[in-house]
Design a protein around this motif. Structure first.
Motif, PDB file in Angstrom:
ATOM      1  N   ASN A  37       6.978  52.299  37.319  1.00 12.43           N
ATOM      2  CA  ASN A  37       7.784  51.159  37.739  1.00 12.43           C
ATOM      3  C   ASN A  37       8.669  50.719  36.589  1.00 12.43           C
ATOM      4  N   TYR A  38       9.821  50.151  36.935  1.00 12.65           N
ATOM      5  CA  TYR A  38      10.764  49.678  35.926  1.00 12.65           C
ATOM      6  C   TYR A  38      11.310  48.316  36.328  1.00 12.65           C
ATOM      7  N   ALA A  39      11.541  47.485  35.337  1.00 20.16           N
ATOM      8  CA  ALA A  39      12.249  46.240  35.575  1.00 20.16           C
ATOM      9  C   ALA A  39      13.720  46.558  35.847  1.00 20.16           C
ATOM     10  N   ASP A  40      14.360  45.710  36.628  1.00 21.27           N
ATOM     11  CA  ASP A  40      15.775  45.945  36.941  1.00 21.27           C
ATOM     12  C   ASP A  40      16.630  45.985  35.672  1.00 21.27           C
ATOM     13  N   SER A  41      16.221  45.236  34.661  1.00 18.16           N
ATOM     14  CA  SER A  41      17.015  45.142  33.432  1.00 18.16           C
ATOM     15  C   SER A  41      17.068  46.459  32.653  1.00 18.16           C
ATOM     16  N   VAL A  42      16.128  47.376  32.920  1.00 18.07           N
ATOM     17  CA  VAL A  42      16.091  48.637  32.165  1.00 18.07           C
ATOM     18  C   VAL A  42      16.182  49.861  33.067  1.00 18.07           C
ATOM     19  N   LYS A  43      16.176  49.670  34.364  1.00 13.57           N
ATOM     20  CA  LYS A  43      16.195  50.794  35.306  1.00 13.57           C
ATOM     21  C   LYS A  43      17.452  51.629  35.083  1.00 13.57           C
ATOM     22  N   GLY A  44      17.274  52.935  34.987  1.00 15.65           N
ATOM     23  CA  GLY A  44      18.382  53.846  34.752  1.00 15.65           C
ATOM     24  C   GLY A  44      18.698  54.057  33.282  1.00 15.65           C
ATOM     25  N   ARG A  45      18.107  53.232  32.409  1.00 13.06           N
ATOM     26  CA  ARG A  45      18.346  53.373  30.963  1.00 13.06           C
ATOM     27  C   ARG A  45      17.074  53.767  30.205  1.00 13.06           C
ATOM     28  N   PHE A  46      15.940  53.256  30.654  1.00  7.81           N
ATOM     29  CA  PHE A  46      14.666  53.527  29.991  1.00  7.81           C
ATOM     30  C   PHE A  46      13.839  54.479  30.853  1.00  7.81           C
ATOM     31  N   THR A  47      13.072  55.329  30.181  1.00 11.98           N
ATOM     32  CA  THR A  47      12.188  56.262  30.884  1.00 11.98           C
ATOM     33  C   THR A  47      10.822  56.269  30.219  1.00 11.98           C
ATOM     34  N   ILE A  48       9.788  56.063  31.023  1.00 10.19           N
ATOM     35  CA  ILE A  48       8.424  56.119  30.520  1.00 10.19           C
ATOM     36  C   ILE A  48       7.856  57.515  30.794  1.00 10.19           C
ATOM     37  N   SER A  49       7.075  58.011  29.839  1.00 12.26           N
ATOM     38  CA  SER A  49       6.432  59.312  30.012  1.00 12.26           C
ATOM     39  C   SER A  49       5.135  59.305  29.219  1.00 12.26           C
ATOM     40  N   ARG A  50       4.335  60.334  29.420  1.00 11.78           N
ATOM     41  CA  ARG A  50       3.083  60.398  28.688  1.00 11.78           C
ATOM     42  C   ARG A  50       2.706  61.835  28.401  1.00 11.78           C
ATOM     43  N   ASP A  51       1.934  61.994  27.331  1.00  5.17           N
ATOM     44  CA  ASP A  51       1.392  63.290  26.934  1.00  5.17           C
ATOM     45  C   ASP A  51      -0.117  63.110  26.861  1.00  5.17           C
TER      46      ASP A  51
END
Length: 125
Positions: free
Chosen positions: A59-73
């Motif tokens: 999930n992303y806040a509207d303020s960062v959607k399209g600019r921030f990406t969360i991922s995990r290893d």
């Protein structure tokens, strides 16, 4: 003991990129949702993004959607936040957090009960 350690913060120019890391210890990501929050100077804590324990839900806040990406290893037990096209309003202390929930996540802070110490991000020319 469950511990979260953020790293990767710093100074970046507007339009630039940073990648934050959240290293988890004392637990595995398979059983915890992870969230990223920030607190700007003089403002309350804002939820930015989260990833579920199985990695299938984000999930992303509207303020960062399209600019921030969360991922995990999962091999490194680490969660990342890739931040692109950064703006001065992205300035703040960034925290990662963990909550013992399976298959879901939230960008509301009441969902979480373990927090890292934070890393400073400053976006300025």
């Amino acid at each position: 003991q469950l511990q979260l350690v953020e790293s990767g913060g710093g100074l970046v120019q507007p339009g630039g990129s940073l990648k934050l890391s959240c290293a988890a210890s004392g637990f595995t990501l398979d059983y915890y949702a992870i969230g990223w929050f920030r607190q700007a100077p003089g403002k309350g804590r804002e939820g930015l993004s989260c990833v579920s324990s199985n990695g299938l839900t984000t999930n992303y806040a509207d303020s960062v959607k399209g600019r921030f990406t969360i991922s995990r290893d999962t091999a490194k037990n680490t969660v990342y936040l890739q931040m692109n096209s950064m703006k001065p309003e992205d300035t703040g202390v960034y925290y990662c957090t963990a909550g013992p929930f399976i298959g879901e996540c939230s960008i509301h802070d009441a969902f979480y009960d373990h927090w890292g110490q934070g890393t400073q991000v400053t976006v300025s020319s």
